[in-house]
Write a protein that holds these residues in place. Structure first.
Motif, PDB file in Angstrom:
ATOM      1  N   GLN A   1       0.849  -1.179   0.000  1.00  0.00           N
ATOM      2  CA  GLN A   1       0.000   0.000   0.000  1.00  0.00           C
ATOM      3  C   GLN A   1       0.889   1.234   0.000  1.00  0.00           C
ATOM      4  OE1 GLN A   1      -3.372   0.087  -0.231  1.00  0.00           O
ATOM      5  NE2 GLN A   1      -3.166  -2.093  -0.596  1.00  0.00           N
TER       6      GLN A   1
ATOM      7  N   GLU B   1      -4.609   8.621  -5.419  1.00  0.00           N
ATOM      8  CA  GLU B   1      -5.610   7.564  -5.499  1.00  0.00           C
ATOM      9  C   GLU B   1      -5.677   6.975  -6.910  1.00  0.00           C
ATOM     10  OE1 GLU B   1      -6.083  10.511  -4.027  1.00  0.00           O
ATOM     11  OE2 GLU B   1      -6.268   9.860  -1.944  1.00  0.00           O
ATOM     12  N   GLN B   2      -5.593   7.840  -7.916  1.00  0.00           N
ATOM     13  CA  GLN B   2      -5.599   7.356  -9.302  1.00  0.00           C
ATOM     14  C   GLN B   2      -4.361   6.518  -9.585  1.00  0.00           C
ATOM     15  OE1 GLN B   2      -5.987  11.294 -10.991  1.00  0.00           O
ATOM     16  NE2 GLN B   2      -7.938  10.724 -11.928  1.00  0.00           N
TER      17      GLN B   2
ATOM     18  N   ALA C   1      -2.893  -1.127  -8.984  1.00  0.00           N
ATOM     19  CA  ALA C   1      -3.685  -2.308  -8.645  1.00  0.00           C
ATOM     20  C   ALA C   1      -4.225  -2.977  -9.902  1.00  0.00           C
ATOM     21  CB  ALA C   1      -4.831  -1.918  -7.718  1.00  0.00           C
ATOM     22  N   THR C   2      -4.709  -2.189 -10.847  1.00  0.00           N
ATOM     23  CA  THR C   2      -5.233  -2.738 -12.101  1.00  0.00           C
ATOM     24  C   THR C   2      -4.142  -3.460 -12.869  1.00  0.00           C
ATOM     25  OG1 THR C   2      -6.865  -0.953 -12.214  1.00  0.00           O
ATOM     26  CG2 THR C   2      -6.382  -2.134 -14.260  1.00  0.00           C
TER      27      THR C   2
ATOM     28  N   TYR D   1      -2.188  13.042 -12.189  1.00  0.00           N
ATOM     29  CA  TYR D   1      -2.908  12.015 -11.447  1.00  0.00           C
ATOM     30  C   TYR D   1      -2.907  12.342  -9.966  1.00  0.00           C
ATOM     31  CZ  TYR D   1      -1.705   9.353 -15.669  1.00  0.00           C
ATOM     32  OH  TYR D   1      -1.544   8.934 -16.960  1.00  0.00           O
TER      33      TYR D   1
ATOM     34  N   GLN E   1      -2.616   4.797  -7.432  1.00  0.00           N
ATOM     35  CA  GLN E   1      -2.767   3.536  -6.712  1.00  0.00           C
ATOM     36  C   GLN E   1      -3.727   2.605  -7.453  1.00  0.00           C
ATOM     37  OE1 GLN E   1      -0.929   2.761  -4.132  1.00  0.00           O
ATOM     38  NE2 GLN E   1      -1.844   0.779  -3.784  1.00  0.00           N
ATOM     39  N   THR E   2      -4.796   3.147  -8.006  1.00  0.00           N
ATOM     40  CA  THR E   2      -5.751   2.350  -8.775  1.00  0.00           C
ATOM     41  C   THR E   2      -5.098   1.771 -10.026  1.00  0.00           C
ATOM     42  OG1 THR E   2      -7.602   3.665  -7.954  1.00  0.00           O
ATOM     43  CG2 THR E   2      -7.976   2.414  -9.990  1.00  0.00           C
TER      44      THR E   2
END
Length: 64
Positions: free
Chosen positions: A3, A49-50, A56-57, A46, A52-53
């Protein structure tokens, strides 16, 4: 997946950053920075949060 290592994680997400700023941030591990360098577009900005997304993707993609 690791994280974001950030004490500012609870702050509202109105700020956006360039690819260069995100890659020089102390928020991300070296591995995360390597992945971000591959998935971020230099012409866009970005939020954390973007970013990090996107990480993850990318990590959830099926390997072919």
């Amino acid at each position: 997946m690791n994280q974001i290592n950030n004490e500012n994680q609870d702050k509202p997400s109105g700020e956006t950053f360039s690819k260069r700023q995100l890659l020089s941030s102390k928020v991300y591990t070296e591995l995360q920075k390597d992945l971000l360098s591959a998935v971020l577009d230099a012409e866009q900005s970005y939020s954390h949060e973007q970013a990090q997304t996107l990480l993850a993707t990318y990590l959830k993609k099926e390997v072919m």
